[in-house]
Structure formats: structure tokens, C-alpha cells
Design an enzyme around this catalytic site. Structure first.
Site, short mmCIF file in Angstrom:
data_model
loop_
_atom_site.label_atom_id
_atom_site.label_comp_id
_atom_site.label_asym_id
_atom_site.label_seq_id
_atom_site.Cartn_x
_atom_site.Cartn_y
_atom_site.Cartn_z
N TYR A 194 -2.19 -1.35 10.52
CA TYR A 194 -2.08 -1.47 9.05
C TYR A 194 -0.72 -0.96 8.57
O TYR A 194 -0.04 -1.62 7.78
CB TYR A 194 -3.21 -0.65 8.43
CG TYR A 194 -3.40 -0.83 6.95
CD1 TYR A 194 -4.17 -1.87 6.45
CD2 TYR A 194 -2.83 0.05 6.04
CE1 TYR A 194 -4.37 -2.03 5.08
CE2 TYR A 194 -3.02 -0.10 4.67
CZ TYR A 194 -3.80 -1.14 4.20
OH TYR A 194 -3.99 -1.30 2.85
N SER B 47 0.87 -1.18 0.00
CA SER B 47 0.00 0.00 0.00
C SER B 47 0.90 1.23 0.00
O SER B 47 2.09 1.13 0.31
CB SER B 47 -0.85 -0.01 1.28
OG SER B 47 -1.46 1.24 1.51
P1 NAD Z 1 -11.48 -6.16 0.18
O1 NAD Z 1 -12.01 -6.04 1.56
O2 NAD Z 1 -12.34 -5.83 -0.98
O3 NAD Z 1 -10.92 -7.64 -0.06
C1 NAD Z 1 -10.06 -8.25 0.88
C2 NAD Z 1 -10.32 -9.74 0.87
O4 NAD Z 1 -9.41 -10.35 1.80
C3 NAD Z 1 -11.75 -10.09 1.30
O5 NAD Z 1 -12.36 -10.95 0.37
C4 NAD Z 1 -11.54 -10.76 2.66
O6 NAD Z 1 -12.49 -11.78 2.93
C5 NAD Z 1 -10.13 -11.33 2.52
N1 NAD Z 1 -9.55 -11.55 3.83
C6 NAD Z 1 -9.45 -10.66 4.84
N2 NAD Z 1 -8.95 -11.26 5.93
C7 NAD Z 1 -8.72 -12.56 5.59
C8 NAD Z 1 -8.23 -13.69 6.30
N3 NAD Z 1 -7.92 -13.62 7.59
N4 NAD Z 1 -8.12 -14.87 5.64
C9 NAD Z 1 -8.50 -14.96 4.34
N5 NAD Z 1 -8.97 -13.91 3.62
C10 NAD Z 1 -9.09 -12.75 4.25
O7 NAD Z 1 -10.13 -5.29 0.18
P2 NAD Z 1 -9.21 -4.72 -0.99
O8 NAD Z 1 -9.37 -3.25 -0.99
O9 NAD Z 1 -9.38 -5.48 -2.26
O10 NAD Z 1 -7.77 -5.00 -0.36
C11 NAD Z 1 -6.93 -6.03 -0.81
C12 NAD Z 1 -5.50 -5.71 -0.39
O11 NAD Z 1 -5.11 -4.49 -0.99
C13 NAD Z 1 -5.31 -5.54 1.13
O12 NAD Z 1 -4.09 -6.11 1.54
C14 NAD Z 1 -5.27 -4.03 1.28
O13 NAD Z 1 -4.52 -3.66 2.40
C15 NAD Z 1 -4.58 -3.63 -0.01
N6 NAD Z 1 -4.80 -2.24 -0.40
C16 NAD Z 1 -6.07 -1.79 -0.60
C17 NAD Z 1 -6.23 -0.46 -0.97
C18 NAD Z 1 -7.58 0.12 -1.21
O14 NAD Z 1 -7.67 1.35 -1.30
N7 NAD Z 1 -8.64 -0.66 -1.37
C19 NAD Z 1 -5.13 0.37 -1.10
C20 NAD Z 1 -3.86 -0.14 -0.87
C21 NAD Z 1 -3.72 -1.46 -0.53
#
Ligand code: NAD
Length: 252
Positions: A147, A134
Site C-alpha cells: 500500500y 493517502s
Molecule cells: P472501500 O473498500 O470502501 O471502497 C473501495 C472500492 O474500490 C470498493 O468498492 C472496491 O470494490 C473497489 N475496488 C477495489 N479493487 C478494485 C479493482 N481491482 N477494480 C475495481 N474496483 C476495485 O475503500 P475506501 O476506504 O473508500 O478507499 C477508497 C480509496 O481511498 C482507496 O484508494 C484507499 O486507499 C484510499 N484511502 C482510504 C482511507 C480510509 O481510511 N478509508 C484513507 C486514505 C486513503
């Protein structure tokens, strides 16, 4: 599309958190490029739906449980460590058990999965490990201790993997998105709008993207396109890097 398919034909990928958001977009893009995809998620229905859509395999796993992680397949050519979650609280109020769970899901599980799949990658003399870090792997924000600590830890892990795996044809890189339009962010927008007494569009521009030059949420498909690009043979020399896709946030 023909060239794109050939790029990853015969490769096996494992994507964590592939039931939603960025992970789901990665599963779709890797499958479209020819890979067979292991879809790993905490939520069974989401995992099964994505796996059915991409013609892959669903694994319903809580990544905070090392025994469950150990059950996942080891014959994997492409590992995308993506699963994660957010918790927003001031340090004195930040629950220690939530902090620990964030490290388990976003640092320990990527470590366990990496050490599990590396022997197969080394034997094939080819592998790609992409960590969805991130902008918070490179910069801090208040109220996100768990985080920011986890994403900075993931950055360190990725660099060590890059150094140990280089001679075996395996690369390890981080992708560092700013705010991406996913359920994780949509939930934060609703919470912040209520907390600040703002409209949701004002929260996006004035709160979430105040430090980015581009005042729009990123499409998850664009993050997935970068992940796929890192998996191509053309990216063999790119390792140990952290690539921001943050609309200029870290340029300032
Ligand atoms: P999201 O909530 O849409 O998807 C995350 C998925 O991870 C979900 O399906 C959830 O069930 C799964 N998950 C969470 N905890 C889990 C566990 N203990 N075991 C198995 N699965 C688990 O989120 P997203 O926005 O797609 O985020 C995905 C990644 O991208 C994360 O690591 C997040 O930190 C990173 N990220 C997101 C953003 C953003 O703005 N959305 C920005 C930078 C980084």
C-alpha cells in the site's frame, strides 16, 4: 445548492471504486454539483446501485486487467482515481502476487486511465484529475509495504501529469486522507481489535489514530467535498499538490 450545481454542469466524471466508501461519496458529490458520472467498480451490484442513485453509468471492471481498463470511456472531463485496497503483512510474509496486484490497481490503472482521458481534456482545454492517495503516500507504516509503495508511486504519477498537462488547462492533484470511516477501515478495526485484545473504540484512538491530533475517523463526505472543490474553476492554479486531510498526522 444552485451555485454548486452550476459549477460542474455539463462535465462528465469517471470515478473508480465508486461502489463504496470515498468513491461513492465522490460520485454523489460530483453528481450533486451537476456532473454526469461514470461509476466504475469491481462489484457489479455496488456499481449499479451507485450509478442508479446518481443518474450515471455503471461499469463493472477489474482495474488490475489492462484490457478491461481499455474498454472504459475516454470522453471524460474529471477523473477520480480512487479504487484501492489494503493488505497488512510483515515483509517476509507479504505475498508477491498481492504486492503486484496493489501496484496494478493503485498505480498502473491510474496511469492507463490518465493517458486515456488526457487527449479529450487537452482538446477541451479543461480537465481535472484527482488521485485519492493517502497519508501513506507521504508517510510509511510497518506491515503495509504494498500500500505504501503504491501510494508513493501514485504521488509521483500525479506530479508528472501536473507538469505535462498544465499548459492544456488540466490539473492533477492528490488528496491524502488519514483514516476515513469506510468499509475498508471498518474491516481493519475489527481485525486489529481481535489481534490486540482491545475494544473497537480503543483500536481507533490507540492504534489507528495514535499519530493524528484529531482522534476521530473522517467522514467520506468531507473527502468528497475536497475532491469537488479541486474540480472548480477557482482551483485552476492548484496543480501538482498533495493535500492532507489527516487530522494533523503529517504536521507532527
Ligand atoms: P472501500 O473498500 O470502501 O471502497 C473501495 C472500492 O474500490 C470498493 O468498492 C472496491 O470494490 C473497489 N475496488 C477495489 N479493487 C478494485 C479493482 N481491482 N477494480 C475495481 N474496483 C476495485 O475503500 P475506501 O476506504 O473508500 O478507499 C477508497 C480509496 O481511498 C482507496 O484508494 C484507499 O486507499 C484510499 N484511502 C482510504 C482511507 C480510509 O481510511 N478509508 C484513507 C486514505 C486513503
Amino acid at each position: 445548492m444552485g451555485d454548486n450545481r452550476l459549477a460542474l454542469d455539463g462535465r462528465v466524471a469517471l470515478v473508480t471504486g465508486a461502489g463504496s466508501g470515498i468513491g461513492q461519496a465522490c460520485a454523489r458529490a460530483l453528481a450533486a454539483a451537476g456532473a454526469k458520472v461514470h461509476v466504475v467498480d469491481l462489484h457489479g451490484a455496488a456499481a449499479e446501485q451507485t450509478a442508479a442513485e446518481v443518474g450515471g453509468w455503471a461499469h463493472v471492471v477489474d482495474l488490475a486487467d489492462p484490457a478491461a481498463v481499455d474498454e472504459l470511456p475516454r470522453e471524460v472531463d474529471i477523473l477520480v482515481n480512487n479504487a484501492g485496497f489494503q493488505h497488512v503483512a510483515a515483509l517476509p510474509d507479504f505475498p508477491p502476487e498481492t504486492f503486484n496486484r496493489m501496484q496494478q490497481v493503485m498505480v498502473t490503472a491510474p496511469f492507463l486511465l490518465t493517458r486515456k482521458v488526457l487527449p479529450h481534456m487537452f482538446s477541451r482545454r479543461w480537465g481535472r484529475i484527482v488521485h485519492i492517495s493517502s497519508v501513506h503516500g507521504l508517510r510509511a507504516s510497518p506491515f503495509k509495504a504494498g500500500y505504501v509503495a503504491a501510494k508513493h508511486g501514485l504521488e509521483g504519477l500525479s506530479k508528472v501529469v501536473a507538469l505535462e498537462a498544465a499548459e492544456h488547462g488540466v490539473t492533477s492533484n492528490c488528496v491524502n486522507p488519514g483514516y476515513v470511516d469506510t468499509p475498508l477501515v471498518r474491516d481493519q478495526i475489527a481485525d486489529q481489535a481481535a489481534a490486540h485484545g482491545l475494544a473497537e473504540s480503543e483500536v481507533v484512538e490507540q492504534v489507528l489514530l495514535s499519530r493524528a491530533a484529531l482522534k476521530r475517523l473522517i467522514d467520506a463526505d468531507r473527502v468528497a467535498a475536497l475532491v469537488c472543490w479541486l474540480c472548480g474553476d477557482h482551483a485552476a492554479h492548484l496543480t501538482g499538490a498533495s493535500i492532507p486531510m489527516d487530522g494533523g498526522w503529517t504536521a507532527a
